[in-house]
Design an enzyme around this catalytic site. Structure first.
Site, PDB file in Angstrom:
ATOM      1  N   ASP A  69     -34.901  37.210  12.647  1.00 10.93           N
ATOM      2  CA  ASP A  69     -34.561  38.573  12.946  1.00 10.93           C
ATOM      3  C   ASP A  69     -34.415  39.137  11.411  1.00 10.93           C
ATOM      4  OD1 ASP A  69     -33.087  40.645  15.179  1.00 10.93           O
ATOM      5  OD2 ASP A  69     -32.355  40.900  13.126  1.00 10.93           O
ATOM      6  N   ASP A  81     -37.738  42.875  14.066  1.00 14.14           N
ATOM      7  CA  ASP A  81     -37.388  44.161  12.954  1.00 14.14           C
ATOM      8  C   ASP A  81     -38.100  44.047  11.717  1.00 14.14           C
ATOM      9  OD1 ASP A  81     -35.564  42.297  13.383  1.00 14.14           O
ATOM     10  OD2 ASP A  81     -33.773  43.494  13.653  1.00 14.14           O
ATOM     11  N   HIS A 134     -25.374  38.517  16.347  1.00 15.80           N
ATOM     12  CA  HIS A 134     -24.579  38.874  15.661  1.00 15.80           C
ATOM     13  C   HIS A 134     -23.208  38.617  16.417  1.00 15.80           C
ATOM     14  CE1 HIS A 134     -26.871  41.070  12.706  1.00 15.80           C
ATOM     15  NE2 HIS A 134     -27.353  41.949  13.699  1.00 15.80           N
ATOM     16  N   HIS A 177     -32.119  40.970  10.399  1.00 17.82           N
ATOM     17  CA  HIS A 177     -30.601  41.169  10.255  1.00 17.82           C
ATOM     18  C   HIS A 177     -30.183  39.549  10.177  1.00 17.82           C
ATOM     19  CE1 HIS A 177     -31.462  45.137  11.764  1.00 17.82           C
ATOM     20  NE2 HIS A 177     -30.948  45.373  10.805  1.00 17.82           N
TER      21      HIS A 177
END
Lengths: 344, 344
Positions: free
Chosen positions: A197, A286, A161, A199
Site C-alpha cells: 500500500d 494507491d 492502519h 501508506h
C-alpha cells in the site's frame, strides 16, 4: 485464483471524512469493493466465495478485547444518546502526558481512546462490515492453508492502519495481522507480510514489532511527508526478539516504478532469506498515478509488473486488499496484480 | 483590582470547531473577552492596562522551542501551500505505538504532532493572539509581584489545556503555567495554581507534575464523563519530587455549589498548608448552570461565593481567565468572582 467477498462488507458506507478543516466526501466507499468484484468477474480470475464465520477468537488474538467490545457496542450507545443522525468522529486523543487508561465512560472519550485519527467515521453497520472483512481475510488465508497457491481476500474496509486497540486510516480490524496470526496458529512456523500500500501499515508493524515469527516488510511513501506521519521510518527494525524482523522502505513522493523496483527487490530478497511458510500481501492500489490522495506514479501496467515479481517468489500467498482510491481504475489495477502473479 | 487586556487577543477568531462529526460554530470566540471587558468597565472594577511584551524567554521556560516555532511559522507555511482559505485542523495524532519523533516535515503531520484534539483551529493570527494572551498573564503576574494584592489577566485564548508541546481545548500557550513560572523566576519560592475551570487543566498539571515548587489544585468535572477525558483523576498526585503536589477533585456532572464547596474547602486547606508566595487562579466560568457545553450548576451568585472564599485565603492572587461559553452571562459571572474576592 479464488476471490473471497461478502456483501456485508458494503455495510460500512461513510459519507464524510475530516480533512483540511472541512468535511469532505469520504473516499473509502463501498463502490471500491464493487468495482474490484466486477473486474474479477469480467476477467474470469476464478471462483468467488463467501467468507466463513471464524468467530471472535482470531480477532482476539490480535486486538484488545476492550477495543473489540467498543466497536461492537458503539452504535447502540450512540443511538441511545440520541446522536445517531450523524456518523461518529472522535475529537480528542490521549497523546503525550495524557492517560490512555482508565478508559473513559463517556462515548466521546471512548472514541478518542480507541482511535488515531479524525478521518475514519464509525457508522451504524461499521462493525458488521469490519467483521465480514476480517472473515474474508481469514477465509482467504484458509484457502492457502488448504493448498491453494494463492487466494484473494477482497477486504473492505481495509485493515493495515488499525492497531491492537485503535481504529484509523479507514481501518477497524487489521485483516492482514488477523490472517497472519491465524496462519501461525494453524501450522505455519513463519509468516511474512509484505505491505505494498502507498501508506505505511503502522498497525500491522506495531502488532508484530517484538516478534521474530512474523516478518513485516513495507514499501511506502516517506512518513515525514505522508500519512500516517508517525511510523514507517527506515530506522524501525523491531524490538526485543523481533529485532531485525521489521523492514521499511520509505520512498519519496513522486516515485515511479523504476524508483520503486530496487526496494521491491530488496523486500523479495528478505522473503527468500526468511523462508516463510506463507506470505500475506497487504495490497493497496494507491501507488497509482491518478490516485486522488496519493503521490506515487504507478501506471496500470506497473501493477502487472508488481504481480509478476511477487509470483516469482514462489510463496503460497494471501492477497488482502487495502487502499486505493482511484475507483474507476481500481479493479483493473488490482486484477492486473493478481493475474500477473498467477502467470509469474 | 487592575485588569490587563490587549485588543490583539481578539485576533484569534475561529469560525468552527469539530464536534459530533460536524463542523459547528466555534464557542471560544472574541466576544467572550469583549463582554468581560465591558463588564469590568461598567462595574468599575479598576484600571485597565495594556500588557507589556515579555518576549520569548518566559514562553520557552514552559513550552518546547520546536512547538513555539511551529505556532509562530504555521500560517505562513499554510498559505504557501495554498490552503489559507480554511482554518487548520489536525486530523491524525501520535497515540500509542506511534512515534512523536521525528517531527514530520509535512504540515498536516506537524499539526497532529503538536496537538491533542480536533476542536482547536489555527488561524491566520492565532499566534499573535496567543502571545498577547500570555503577555496579559505575565503582566498580571508582575502587578502582583510588585505588591498589588491581586490582578486580573483577561486572558483569551485560554491556556490550561495547552501542554509543553501541544495545543488543544481552545488553548495554545499555557498562560497560568507561564505566569507561575515567571513568579518562580522572580523571587517566589512557592507558587500555587488553583484551577476552577469546569474542565481539568491537563496542560498545567503535566507541566508541573514532577515539581514540588508549584502546587497544582484542580476542581473539575470527572474526566471519565467529560473533556479532556484523559487526565484529571483523583489518583494523580505528582511524580518524583512533585509527589503530593498535584491534587484533583473530579466531581460528578450536575454538581451545584453545595456539592462543590467541600472540594473548594479542601483545596483552600492545602493552600494554607503549602503557604505559597503567590496564587494563580485559572478562572473558568463554565461551572455556570447555563453554559452550553458544560454540566455543573453554579448560579451567578455562586461565582460571588467563590470569589469571597478565595479572598479569605489572604494570598496575593493572579486571576487568569480560562473557559466559560455562556457569553451573555460571562462578564457578570467573572466580575462577581473578582469583586467578591476584593471584599472577602
Amino acid at each position: 485464483m479464488k476471490t473471497v467477498f461478502s456483501d456485508d462488507q458494503l455495510l460500512h458506507a461513510p459519507r464524510h471524512e475530516i480533512s483540511d478543516g472541512q468535511l469532505k466526501p469520504a473516499v473509502e466507499i463501498p463502490s471500491r469493493a464493487e468495482i474490484v468484484l466486477k473486474t474479477v468477474k469480467a476477467r474470469n480470475l476464478g471462483d468467488i466465495l463467501e467468507p466463513s464465520d471464524f468467530g471472535q477468537r482470531p480477532l482476539e488474538k490480535v486486538h484488545d478485547k476492550g477495543y473489540l467490545a467498543f466497536l461492537e457496542c458503539f452504535w447502540g450507545k450512540w443511538e441511545a444518546e440520541g446522536r445517531a443522525s450523524a456518523e461518529a468522529f472522535p475529537f480528542i486523543w490521549p497523546v503525550r502526558s495524557l492517560r490512555a487508561d482508565p478508559v473513559p465512560d463517556h462515548i466521546d472519550g471512548q472514541l478518542g481512546r480507541y482511535s488515531m485519527d479524525a478521518g475514519t467515521p464509525l457508522g451504524a453497520r461499521t462493525w458488521e462490515a469490519a467483521k465480514a472483512s476480517a472473515n474474508t481475510a481469514l477465509t482467504a488465508a484458509k484457502l492457502v492453508h488448504e493448498g491453494n497457491k494463492a487466494a484473494f481476500g477482497l477486504c473492505r474496509p481495509p485493515g493495515h492502519h488499525a492497531g491492537k486497540d485503535f481504529f484509523g486510516g479507514y481501518c477497524f480490524l487489521n485483516n492482514a495481522a488477523i490472517a497472519a496470526q491465524w496462519l501461525r496458529d494453524n501450522g505455519a512456523e513463519r509468516v511474512a507480510i509484505l505491505d505494498v500500500d502507498y501508506h505505511h501499515g503502522n498497525g500491522t508493524q506495531a502488532i508484530f514489532y517484538d516478534r521474530p515469527d512474523v516478518l513485516f516488510l513495507s514499501i511506502h511513501a516517506d512518513p515525514r511527508q505522508e500519512y500516517p506521519y508517525f511510523l514507517g521510518h527506515g530506522d524501525e527494525t523491531g524490538v526485543k526478539g523481533g529485532t531485525g524482523f521489521t523492514k521499511n522502505w520509505p520512498l519519496a513522493l513522486g516515485t515511479d516504478w523504476e524508483g520503486y523496483l530496487p526496494a521491491l527487490e530488496e523486500a523479495c530478497h528478505w522473503l527468500k532469506v526468511f523462508k516463510p511458510d506463507a506470505l500475506v500481501v497487504s495490497l493497496g492500489m494507491d501507488c497509482f498515478e491518478n490516485d486522488p490522495i496519493s503521490g506515487f506514479k504507478f501506471t496500470s501496467d506497473d501493477f502487472s509488473r508488481l504481480g509478476a515479481r511477487l509470483g516469482k517468489t514462489g510463496l503460497p500467498t494471501v492477497f488482502l486488499m487495502e487502499g486505493g482510491y482511484a475507483v474507476d481504475a481500481l479493479g483493473t489495477n488490482c486484477v492486473n496484480v493478481l493475474e500477473a502473479f498467477e502467470k509469474g
